[in-house]
Design an enzyme around this catalytic site. Structure first.
Site, PDB file in Angstrom:
ATOM      1  N   ILE A 108      23.548  91.549  67.236  1.00 14.47           N
ATOM      2  CA  ILE A 108      22.500  92.443  66.753  1.00 14.47           C
ATOM      3  C   ILE A 108      21.248  92.266  67.618  1.00 14.47           C
ATOM      4  O   ILE A 108      20.996  91.178  68.153  1.00 14.47           O
ATOM      5  CB  ILE A 108      22.199  92.170  65.253  1.00 14.47           C
ATOM      6  CG1 ILE A 108      21.190  93.180  64.691  1.00 14.47           C
ATOM      7  CG2 ILE A 108      21.754  90.746  65.021  1.00 14.47           C
ATOM      8  CD1 ILE A 108      21.057  93.125  63.159  1.00 14.47           C
ATOM      9  N   CYS A 109      20.489  93.350  67.784  1.00 11.15           N
ATOM     10  CA  CYS A 109      19.199  93.308  68.457  1.00 11.15           C
ATOM     11  C   CYS A 109      19.345  92.794  69.892  1.00 11.15           C
ATOM     12  O   CYS A 109      20.189  93.267  70.640  1.00 11.15           O
ATOM     13  CB  CYS A 109      18.232  92.471  67.617  1.00 11.15           C
ATOM     14  SG  CYS A 109      16.515  92.482  68.161  1.00 11.15           S
ATOM     15  N   GLY A 110      18.555  91.822  70.292  1.00 12.98           N
ATOM     16  CA  GLY A 110      18.558  91.344  71.656  1.00 12.98           C
ATOM     17  C   GLY A 110      19.888  90.790  72.116  1.00 12.98           C
ATOM     18  O   GLY A 110      20.173  90.782  73.323  1.00 12.98           O
ATOM     19  N   THR A 112      22.653  92.182  71.794  1.00  9.34           N
ATOM     20  CA  THR A 112      23.424  93.268  72.409  1.00  9.34           C
ATOM     21  C   THR A 112      23.100  93.378  73.889  1.00  9.34           C
ATOM     22  O   THR A 112      23.972  93.680  74.706  1.00  9.34           O
ATOM     23  CB  THR A 112      23.174  94.610  71.705  1.00  9.34           C
ATOM     24  OG1 THR A 112      21.783  94.980  71.845  1.00  9.34           O
ATOM     25  CG2 THR A 112      23.533  94.544  70.231  1.00  9.34           C
TER      26      THR A 112
END
Length: 207
Positions: A108-110, A112
Site C-alpha cells: 500500500i502507498c509508498g 507500491t
C-alpha cells in the site's frame, strides 16, 4: 467467517520500518488476528523502529530470517523511506521471492513504488495513490495501472494511502478470513458506516 484456531495457519508477516504509515494496515492485521492468523512484525533488523505517528515497534523478526514457505502473506505498508532512500529495497526483493514462491504480497502507498522499482508491477494489474506517482519511478507497467481503490492480480494486492479499508478487504478475501456476503458486509460497515451491515456480521459471528 473462515476461521480456525490460532496456530493452525502460517503467520502473516507485517513489515515495519522507520516512518511507516501506521494507519494503513490496522484494519487488516486486527481482523486477521481475530480470525486465527498470527501477525508477526518484520524489521530490517530486530532493532526498534518508529512509525510516522511516533509509535515505537520492536520487530519480532529480522527480514533476513523470513522465508516464503513459513508465511501466509507479506504486508508492506507505506513509509517516507520508500521515496527518500534505497533502505527499503530489500523488502521489495523479498516481495519478489514471496511472489516467485506463490505466497501473496500486499503493498500500500509508498510500498507500491518500491515494488514498481523492483519490476513487480510491470506485468500485473495494480493501483497506487495516483498513476503519475508510479510513473516517476520509471517502471514499465504504466499500461497496467487501474483507477480503483484496491487491486489484486496473481497474488499481489496494491492500494493507495487513502484506502486502508479496501486494502484490508482484499487481504481478508484473499486469505479467506471473510468471504462472500460477510466480506461485503465488513467492507460496508467499516468503509461506509452502513448499520445494516453489522447485523450480517453479528449473525455470522464476525461482529
Amino acid at each position: 467467517m473462515n476461521g480456525t484456531a490460532n496456530g493452525t495457519r502460517k503467520p502473516v508477516h507485517l513489515a515495519v520500518y522507520d516512518t511507516l504509515a501506521d494507519w494503513e494496515t490496522g484494519h487488516a492485521t486486527a481482523h486477521l488476528a481475530r480470525t486465527g492468523y498470527q501477525v508477526r512484525t518484520v524489521g530490517p533488523t530486530t532493532a526498534p523502529v518508529t512509525s510516522i505517528g511516533g509509535l515505537r515497534i520492536q520487530p519480532d523478526l529480522a527480514l533476513a530470517d523470513v522465508r516464503p514457505e513459513g508465511s501466509s502473506l507479506l504486508i508492506l505498508p507505506g513509509a517516507d523511506l520508500w521515496d527518500t532512500t534505497d533502505d527499503l529495497a530489500p523488502f521489495a526483493r523479498t516481495a519478489r521471492a514471496f511472489l516467485d514462491a506463490g505466497v501473496p504480497v500486499a503493498a500500500i502507498c509508498g510500498a507500491t513504488a518500491g515494488l514498481a522499482r523492483e519490476g513487480l508491477l510491470d506485468d500485473r494489474a495494480h493501483t497506487s495513490a495516483v498513476s503519475f506517482y508510479l510513473a516517476a519511478t520509471g517502471y514499465a507497467g504504466g499500461e497496467r495501472y487501474v483507477e480503483a481503490d484496491a487491486v489484486t492480480d496473481r497474488g499481489l494486492i496494491t492500494a493507495g494511502p487513502t484506502e486502508p479499508v479496501a486494502f484490508a478487504r482484499e487481504i481478508l478475501g484473499l486469505l479467506g478470513a471473510y468471504e462472500g456476503e460477510v466480506l461485503d458486509a465488513w467492507y460496508r460497515l467499516f468503509h461506509d458506516s452502513d448499520p445494516e451491515a453489522y447485523a450480517v456480521l453479528e449473525k455470522a459471528g464476525a461482529a
